[in-house]
Design an enzyme around this catalytic site. Structure first.
Site, PDB file in Angstrom:
ATOM      1  CD  GLU A 122      -2.704   1.425   0.188  1.00 43.74           C
ATOM      2  OE1 GLU A 122      -2.494   2.379  -0.588  1.00 43.74           O
ATOM      3  OE2 GLU A 122      -3.613   0.604   0.039  1.00 43.74           O
ATOM      4  CG  ASP A 175      -0.574   5.158  -0.620  1.00 50.12           C
ATOM      5  OD1 ASP A 175      -1.398   4.788  -1.473  1.00 50.12           O
ATOM      6  OD2 ASP A 175      -0.771   5.053   0.603  1.00 50.12           O
ATOM      7  CG  ASP A 225     -10.687  -0.918  -3.005  1.00 53.25           C
ATOM      8  OD1 ASP A 225     -10.802   0.224  -3.484  1.00 53.25           O
ATOM      9  OD2 ASP A 225      -9.587  -1.444  -2.727  1.00 53.25           O
ATOM     10  CB  SER A 274      -5.040   1.897  -2.481  1.00 54.18           C
ATOM     11  OG  SER A 274      -5.554   1.754  -1.188  1.00 54.18           O
TER      12      SER A 274
END
Length: 575
Positions: free
Chosen positions: A282, A286, A372, A490
């Site tokens: 994640e 990002d 999501d 994300s």
């Protein structure tokens, strides 16, 4: 750990009466409600195991009320509204302390109450909005007049308060909520990981994975400068050491200068800020996609690290607050979320909304993944439940930009088409799709009242905009040194963060929180966006369908950055 006797859940009224019998204390409510409800018990399909024993350790974060929240919100509108006398005069942390933060006297009263109740390690945030403390179940009962109860949720033993959190009447105008009393519902990342896919030709174009540097040109930002003048924040849970290594590998592989990275531990100094292997994908997604969409450079990238061992979701609240009280990052990415009604019940919505309101007044923009789970965030995270719809927090806050997801099709590396991201059910029966819908905890913000969509929003509508989120058209990022293909909202949020940071750098970081301006600009000039008009975010006839203009699955769609940049230069771009 557990009592063996059968547990009779205490009623709030009986609890108050019992306490009052031995003490003259008059208790008043906070925004933290009883979390253990019959509805939730049915949802979790579990019966209580035992009332928590008095000596069990507990960590809490007490949220204090902003002085004059309405004035703070009005200031947020004024400093972001071109033509207003206060336009561009963003609030500073020093001015926040002087005008809006709880007073030192108020803070000391709460600290004294916590200490008298038995709490230790009491720490006050530098903007005086949060007070953290360590205690026990017994000190929680003494300080906040609420019992904690253990029960089973799936394979986990969890804890929750079975009565509202209360404080003595003298603290009623100071304490807003008490966080950390439940760990039943926890924030989760919005990433969809999978193997690297082969390009899939479609009539509209090709669905294929993309390297982060490609997103700038795909969304029309090639003519914009990089974001080299803009500092960007990324909220993480746990450490970002591995994410920094992977980011360095990304910049080296692309011939870019290494990014100036800082990591800020935002909670307990003795907390757990180690790298969480599961979460690293994640933070890789990002950071690399922000830098890629930002044209290969930012002024600085700050990882605001939440304590992994913090109780409930308190670590995130502290991380948000640190990013705001530091006021170093102009744009902050949040690729995390959880059920908004649970966030309201445990007091998080009230606590974080005023933190985000301060960010707006300071000219900061939080960008948050919408989710999501399609229309089923609160329904066991994406498992379809007919026409019972729900959305995610903090995306539903009116003080953030909520970013939904699309499936991106390209042709010869150029944008060709986008549809609503919806991958249907996985092997476990969970829906993976762009979360969008109507908040049941936040009112309609002024800039959404004119939306001509059916059904008309009865609360804050989500998302505002959308970008690529499909795993099949997702980002190719380094994760522990290996290329991995990752999608989800994300991905869509950091794409927006990188693109918006470029626009900020082009305007010397003078642009404020853009929600209202986005709505007025796109309404008057629809060519500013790629309008997504096909697909839905539900399952088996449920959910919302994309349509012309703003819609629930994708908001306004994705920006054509070259056109947005021209518009911002030629028109008043208000809040």
């Amino acid at each position: 750990m557990f009592k063996t006797a059968a547990l009779a859940l205490p009623l709030a009224a009986a609890s108050v009466a019992a306490h009052a019998a031995g003490s003259p204390t008059i208790w008043v409510g906070t925004e933290t409600k009883a979390f253990l409800t019959p509805e939730q018990m049915r949802t979790f399909a579990a019966a209580p195991a035992a009332q928590a024993t008095a000596g069990e350790p507990e960590h809490v974060v007490v949220s204090l009320r902003v002085r004059n929240l309405k004035k703070l919100e009005a200031l947020g509108r004024a400093v972001n509204e071109r033509g207003n006398a206060k336009y561009g005069q963003f609030l500073t942390p020093k001015a926040f302390l002087a005008e809006f933060a709880p007073s030192e006297a108020q803070v000391q009263k709460v600290v004294a109450h916590l200490r008298k109740s038995g709490f230790v390690n009491i720490r006050v945030s530098k903007n005086r909005l949060l007070i953290s403390a360590d205690g026990t179940v017994g000190t929680v009962k003494t300080a906040f007049n609420t019992p904690l109860v253990h029960f089973r949720k799936g394979e986990r033993t969890v804890v929750a308060n079975s009565a509202p959190a209360q404080v003595p009447e003298a603290l009623g105008d100071t304490v807003l909520s008490v966080l950390g009393l439940q760990n039943v519902t926890l924030a989760h990342t919005m990433a969809v990981r999978g193997p690297r896919t082969q390009p899939k030709p479609h009539a509209a174009g090709t669905e294929t994975g993309h390297y982060p540097l490609e997103f700038g040109s795909i969304y029309g930002a090639a003519s914009l400068p990089s974001a080299s003048q803009t500092t960007v924040g990324v909220i993480t849970i746990g450490g970002a050491g591995q994410a920094t290594q992977d980011l360095n590998q990304f910049t080296d592989a692309n011939g870019l200068a290494q990014v100036n990275v800082a990591a800020v531990q935002t909670g307990d100094p003795s907390g757990n800020y180690s790298d969480d292997q599961e979460g690293q994908g994640e933070w890789d997604l990002d950071s690399q996609d922000i830098v890629g969409a930002a044209g290969g450079a930012v002024n600085q990238l700050i990882f605001y690290e939440a304590d992994m061992d913090a109780s409930g979701n308190t670590g995130l609240t502290q991380a948000f607050n640190q990013a705001v009280s530091d006021n170093a990052a102009k744009v902050i990415n949040v690729s995390l979320g959880w059920c908004e009604t649970d966030a309201q019940a445990d007091g998080t919505v009230a606590a974080e909304d005023q933190i985000f309101a301060a960010a707006v007044a300071q000219g900061q923009t939080f960008s948050v993944s919408s989710g999501d789970e399609g229309v089923y965030e609160c329904n066991n995270r994406g498992y379809p439940d007919g026409s019972t719809y729900s959305i995610s927090w903090p995306a539903s806050s009116p003080n953030v930009i909520a970013v939904g997801g699309t499936t991106l099709f390209t042709s010869s590396g150029r944008w060709a088409k986008e549809t609503v991201w919806n991958e249907g059910l996985d092997g476990n029966g969970k829906l993976w799709a762009s979360t969008g819908g109507v908040s049941v905890v936040e009112p309609v913000p002024s800039w959404q009242r004119a939306l001509s969509v059916s059904p008309k929003p009865s609360g804050r509508a989500v998302p505002d905009i959308s970008f690529d989120a499909a795993q099949g058209s997702g980002a190719l990022v380094y994760n522990y040194g290996q290329i991995q293909q990752i999608g989800g909202t994300s991905l869509s949020s950091p794409i927006f963060v990188g693109l918006w940071a470029r626009l900020q750098s082009a305007h010397a970081n003078s642009l404020g929180f853009p929600a209202s301006s986005i709505y007025s600009a796109v309404r008057s000039t629809p060519s500013l966006v790629h309008d997504v008009t096909s697909g839905n975010n539900g399952y088996s006839g449920h959910g919302y369908k994309a349509t012309t203009g703003w819609d629930y699955p994708t908001g306004w769609g994705s920006f054509v950055m070259s056109k947005l940049a021209s518009y911002v230069s030629a028109h008043p771009f208000e809040q």
